[in-house]
Design a protein around this motif. Structure first.
Motif, mmCIF file in Angstrom:
data_model
loop_
_atom_site.group_PDB
_atom_site.id
_atom_site.type_symbol
_atom_site.label_atom_id
_atom_site.label_comp_id
_atom_site.label_asym_id
_atom_site.label_seq_id
_atom_site.Cartn_x
_atom_site.Cartn_y
_atom_site.Cartn_z
ATOM 1 N N GLU A 1 0.827 -1.212 0.000
ATOM 2 C CA GLU A 1 0.000 0.000 0.000
ATOM 3 C C GLU A 1 0.862 1.263 0.000
ATOM 4 N N ILE A 2 1.938 1.243 0.754
ATOM 5 C CA ILE A 2 2.851 2.398 0.774
ATOM 6 C C ILE A 2 3.470 2.609 -0.607
ATOM 7 N N GLN B 1 3.555 5.818 -5.699
ATOM 8 C CA GLN B 1 3.345 5.931 -7.145
ATOM 9 C C GLN B 1 2.245 6.947 -7.445
ATOM 10 N N ILE B 2 1.192 6.912 -6.658
ATOM 11 C CA ILE B 2 0.089 7.862 -6.833
ATOM 12 C C ILE B 2 0.591 9.286 -6.637
ATOM 13 N N GLU B 3 1.372 9.499 -5.592
ATOM 14 C CA GLU B 3 1.906 10.836 -5.323
ATOM 15 C C GLU B 3 2.810 11.315 -6.462
ATOM 16 N N ASP B 4 3.624 10.414 -7.002
ATOM 17 C CA ASP B 4 4.478 10.780 -8.144
ATOM 18 C C ASP B 4 3.639 11.205 -9.342
ATOM 19 N N PHE B 5 2.588 10.443 -9.634
ATOM 20 C CA PHE B 5 1.719 10.789 -10.756
ATOM 21 C C PHE B 5 1.003 12.112 -10.513
ATOM 22 N N GLU B 6 0.560 12.339 -9.283
ATOM 23 C CA GLU B 6 -0.107 13.604 -8.969
ATOM 24 C C GLU B 6 0.836 14.790 -9.174
ATOM 25 N N LYS B 7 2.101 14.636 -8.805
ATOM 26 C CA LYS B 7 3.091 15.701 -9.018
ATOM 27 C C LYS B 7 3.308 15.946 -10.510
ATOM 28 N N GLU B 8 3.436 14.871 -11.265
ATOM 29 C CA GLU B 8 3.630 14.993 -12.718
ATOM 30 C C GLU B 8 2.428 15.670 -13.375
ATOM 31 N N ILE B 9 1.237 15.284 -12.954
ATOM 32 C CA ILE B 9 0.016 15.869 -13.515
ATOM 33 C C ILE B 9 -0.065 17.350 -13.184
ATOM 34 N N SER B 10 0.256 17.692 -11.949
ATOM 35 C CA SER B 10 0.234 19.096 -11.530
ATOM 36 C C SER B 10 1.219 19.932 -12.347
ATOM 37 N N PHE C 1 -6.363 4.476 -12.372
ATOM 38 C CA PHE C 1 -6.089 3.044 -12.273
ATOM 39 C C PHE C 1 -5.314 2.737 -10.983
ATOM 40 N N LEU C 2 -4.291 3.552 -10.689
ATOM 41 C CA LEU C 2 -3.496 3.346 -9.482
ATOM 42 C C LEU C 2 -4.337 3.501 -8.221
ATOM 43 N N LYS C 3 -5.242 4.465 -8.232
ATOM 44 C CA LYS C 3 -6.130 4.667 -7.078
ATOM 45 C C LYS C 3 -7.096 3.482 -6.921
ATOM 46 N N ASP C 4 -7.584 2.954 -8.032
ATOM 47 C CA ASP C 4 -8.453 1.774 -7.971
ATOM 48 C C ASP C 4 -7.708 0.580 -7.376
#
Length: 150
Positions: free
Chosen positions: A15-16, A21-30, A66-69
């Motif tokens: 889970e960590i 990975q989710i946080e990395d994608f959120e940064k890239e998206i931002s 997908f990562l959040k799912d």
């Protein structure tokens, strides 16, 4: 395997890893959104780079969903259930690799032991599904001996 790694620990590490990975994608998206929307002028129709960035943004947002799912799916795994054959939620110890049947996660380390998150959609899972400790399977020319399933 003489000493089993606690399944709850493997799940928490997974889970960590997923959350990172989710946080990395959120940064890239931002960052990508800032880049796309920073220009006050409207790009011309010939500006293909803006269209390409927008397309990349859409792909990243889709992957983020997908990562959040998958993280939600991890949250629903019951680590207390007794498992004797390979299926969802199983920890599989082989003579080559250790697997955690859950979602596709590269690898996590727990107490110095590496575990690979394995989706039930993965071709290797289809080969090993239902097998028990002491059994064998072959995948991509590699022979695996199952040492433990729990």
């Amino acid at each position: 395997m003489s000493k089993r790694i606690n399944k709850e620990s493997i799940l928490r590490a997974s889970e960590i890893k997923q959350q990172l990975q989710i946080e990395d994608f959120e940064k890239e998206i931002s960052a990508l959104k800032k880049e796309i929307y920073a220009h006050s002028e409207t790009p011309s129709q010939g500006d293909s780079s803006a269209a390409e960035r927008t397309e990349v943004l859409q792909r990243y947002e889709s992957e983020l969903g997908f990562l959040k799912d998958e993280l939600d799916f991890l949250d629903r795994i019951d680590t207390d259930s007794e498992i004797s054959e390979i299926g969802m939620g199983a920890v599989v110890i082989t003579d080559k690799k250790n697997f955690f049947v859950s979602v596709s996660i590269e690898q996590v380390e727990v107490n110095g032991i590496d575990f690979f998150g394995l989706s039930t959609k993965a071709p290797i899972f289809q080969v090993m599904r239902g097998k028990k400790s002491g059994e064998n399977f072959d995948f991509n020319g590699i022979h695996y001996k199952i040492k433990d399933v729990y």
